[in-house]
Design an enzyme around this catalytic site. Sequence first.
Site, PDB file in Angstrom:
ATOM      1  N   ASN A   1       0.826  -1.204   0.000  1.00 21.47           N
ATOM      2  CA  ASN A   1       0.000   0.000   0.000  1.00 21.47           C
ATOM      3  C   ASN A   1       0.862   1.257   0.000  1.00 21.47           C
ATOM      4  O   ASN A   1       1.919   1.313   0.622  1.00 21.47           O
ATOM      5  CB  ASN A   1      -1.019  -0.005   1.143  1.00 21.47           C
ATOM      6  CG  ASN A   1      -0.428  -0.252   2.514  1.00 21.47           C
ATOM      7  OD1 ASN A   1       0.545  -0.973   2.656  1.00 21.47           O
ATOM      8  ND2 ASN A   1      -1.027   0.342   3.521  1.00 21.47           N
TER       9      ASN A   1
ATOM     10  N   GLU B   1       0.424   5.255   0.520  1.00 19.79           N
ATOM     11  CA  GLU B   1      -0.496   6.292   0.998  1.00 19.79           C
ATOM     12  C   GLU B   1      -0.052   7.681   0.563  1.00 19.79           C
ATOM     13  O   GLU B   1       0.996   7.857  -0.070  1.00 19.79           O
ATOM     14  CB  GLU B   1      -0.597   6.185   2.530  1.00 19.79           C
ATOM     15  CG  GLU B   1      -1.186   4.845   2.946  1.00 19.79           C
ATOM     16  CD  GLU B   1      -1.389   4.695   4.450  1.00 19.79           C
ATOM     17  OE1 GLU B   1      -0.911   5.550   5.223  1.00 19.79           O
ATOM     18  OE2 GLU B   1      -2.045   3.698   4.828  1.00 19.79           O
ATOM     19  N   ASN B   2      -0.876   8.666   0.902  1.00 10.93           N
ATOM     20  CA  ASN B   2      -0.605  10.054   0.509  1.00 10.93           C
ATOM     21  C   ASN B   2      -1.214  10.969   1.564  1.00 10.93           C
ATOM     22  O   ASN B   2      -2.248  10.633   2.155  1.00 10.93           O
ATOM     23  CB  ASN B   2      -1.240  10.322  -0.870  1.00 10.93           C
ATOM     24  CG  ASN B   2      -0.789  11.642  -1.452  1.00 10.93           C
ATOM     25  OD1 ASN B   2      -1.282  12.701  -1.098  1.00 10.93           O
ATOM     26  ND2 ASN B   2       0.174  11.582  -2.345  1.00 10.93           N
ATOM     27  N   ALA B   3      -0.589  12.133   1.737  1.00  9.65           N
ATOM     28  CA  ALA B   3      -1.109  13.119   2.691  1.00  9.65           C
ATOM     29  C   ALA B   3      -2.537  13.510   2.340  1.00  9.65           C
ATOM     30  O   ALA B   3      -3.335  13.858   3.213  1.00  9.65           O
ATOM     31  CB  ALA B   3      -0.209  14.349   2.701  1.00  9.65           C
TER      32      ALA B   3
ATOM     33  N   CYS C   1      -4.240   0.721  -2.291  1.00  2.00           N
ATOM     34  CA  CYS C   1      -4.068  -0.546  -1.582  1.00  2.00           C
ATOM     35  C   CYS C   1      -3.013  -1.408  -2.290  1.00  2.00           C
ATOM     36  O   CYS C   1      -2.808  -1.288  -3.508  1.00  2.00           O
ATOM     37  CB  CYS C   1      -5.371  -1.327  -1.561  1.00  2.00           C
ATOM     38  SG  CYS C   1      -6.674  -0.571  -0.593  1.00  2.00           S
TER      39      CYS C   1
ATOM     40  N   GLU D   1      -3.164  -4.451  -3.166  1.00  2.00           N
ATOM     41  CA  GLU D   1      -3.702  -5.315  -4.225  1.00  2.00           C
ATOM     42  C   GLU D   1      -3.783  -4.571  -5.552  1.00  2.00           C
ATOM     43  O   GLU D   1      -3.476  -5.121  -6.614  1.00  2.00           O
ATOM     44  CB  GLU D   1      -5.111  -5.805  -3.859  1.00  2.00           C
ATOM     45  CG  GLU D   1      -5.164  -6.705  -2.632  1.00  2.00           C
ATOM     46  CD  GLU D   1      -5.327  -5.946  -1.318  1.00  2.00           C
ATOM     47  OE1 GLU D   1      -4.887  -4.782  -1.216  1.00  2.00           O
ATOM     48  OE2 GLU D   1      -5.889  -6.533  -0.379  1.00  2.00           O
TER      49      GLU D   1
ATOM     50  N   CYS E   1     -10.293  -4.958   0.303  1.00  2.00           N
ATOM     51  CA  CYS E   1     -11.382  -3.988   0.488  1.00  2.00           C
ATOM     52  C   CYS E   1     -12.319  -4.017  -0.729  1.00  2.00           C
ATOM     53  O   CYS E   1     -12.036  -4.659  -1.748  1.00  2.00           O
ATOM     54  CB  CYS E   1     -10.808  -2.580   0.683  1.00  2.00           C
ATOM     55  SG  CYS E   1     -10.326  -1.769  -0.850  1.00  2.00           S
TER      56      CYS E   1
ATOM     57  N   CYS F   1     -10.823  -2.930  -4.122  1.00  2.64           N
ATOM     58  CA  CYS F   1      -9.901  -3.944  -4.654  1.00  2.64           C
ATOM     59  C   CYS F   1     -10.664  -5.154  -5.187  1.00  2.64           C
ATOM     60  O   CYS F   1     -10.266  -5.750  -6.186  1.00  2.64           O
ATOM     61  CB  CYS F   1      -8.894  -4.363  -3.586  1.00  2.64           C
ATOM     62  SG  CYS F   1      -7.714  -3.044  -3.239  1.00  2.64           S
TER      63      CYS F   1
HETATM   64  N1  THU Z   1      -5.199  -1.610   2.615  1.00  2.00           N
HETATM   65  C1  THU Z   1      -4.651  -2.404   1.655  1.00  2.00           C
HETATM   66  O1  THU Z   1      -3.578  -2.127   1.108  1.00  2.00           O
HETATM   67  N2  THU Z   1      -5.327  -3.525   1.298  1.00  2.00           N
HETATM   68  C2  THU Z   1      -6.481  -3.962   1.879  1.00  2.00           C
HETATM   69  O2  THU Z   1      -7.007  -4.993   1.481  1.00  2.00           O
HETATM   70  C3  THU Z   1      -7.086  -3.181   2.972  1.00  2.00           C
HETATM   71  C4  THU Z   1      -6.454  -1.883   3.265  1.00  2.00           C
HETATM   72  C5  THU Z   1      -4.457  -0.416   3.012  1.00  2.00           C
HETATM   73  C6  THU Z   1      -5.087   0.882   2.639  1.00  2.00           C
HETATM   74  C7  THU Z   1      -4.487   1.829   3.666  1.00  2.00           C
HETATM   75  O3  THU Z   1      -3.216   2.261   3.206  1.00  2.00           O
HETATM   76  C8  THU Z   1      -4.271   0.948   4.878  1.00  2.00           C
HETATM   77  O4  THU Z   1      -4.317  -0.391   4.418  1.00  2.00           O
HETATM   78  C9  THU Z   1      -5.304   1.139   5.960  1.00  2.00           C
HETATM   79  O5  THU Z   1      -6.584   1.053   5.460  1.00  2.00           O
END
Ligand code: THU
Length: 161
Positions: A62, A64-66, A73, A75, A112, A115
């Site tokens: 995963n 992320e970003n500010a 994610c 996946e 999620c 995904c």
């Molecule tokens: N996240 C994933 O990378 N995959 C998932 O299946 C569930 C959530 C990440 C998104 C975010 O960066 C962090 O987990 C918390 O939600």
Amino acid sequence: MKEQKFEFNYKVYDSIEELPEEQQWLLNEAREVTANAYAPYSHFQVGAVARMANGEIITGSNQENASFPVGLCAERVLLASASSVFPRIPVTTMAISYKGEGHLSDHPISPCGICRQSLQEYESRVNQPIQLILGGLTGPVYVIDSAKRLLPLAFTSEELR
Ligand code: THU
């Protein structure tokens, strides 16, 4: 009126040691790949590793970003990478693991909703199921034969034809 039922079977292993060797290897790699996550906001690191139908390995974590909704994610990072590096090649198996500050990583997490949508479209466009291996750093492991099982009554490209 009639009622319909949706159900699916999946395998539950008590621990990684019970899995076939290739699946053990993929899940161990997914555990390692959690270290590549960029997750300074959630502190929840997700790692995904896939075996492609051509034998190659693709990973995702995963990012992320500010600006929080910009984050991706693991996946979908993996699927975008797979499709860019090996276009039209099926993803045979994807293992997903996680580790988080202050979280026990002792049970599987599932992809999620967004995904799930991406996974089902990847499957349908290459016409091959993606087997999912879901596990924490320890504990039970789920093996699901096709990602589409996780998205019943999916909205698909068929609707746009
Ligand atoms: N996240 C994933 O990378 N995959 C998932 O299946 C569930 C959530 C990440 C998104 C975010 O960066 C962090 O987990 C918390 O939600």
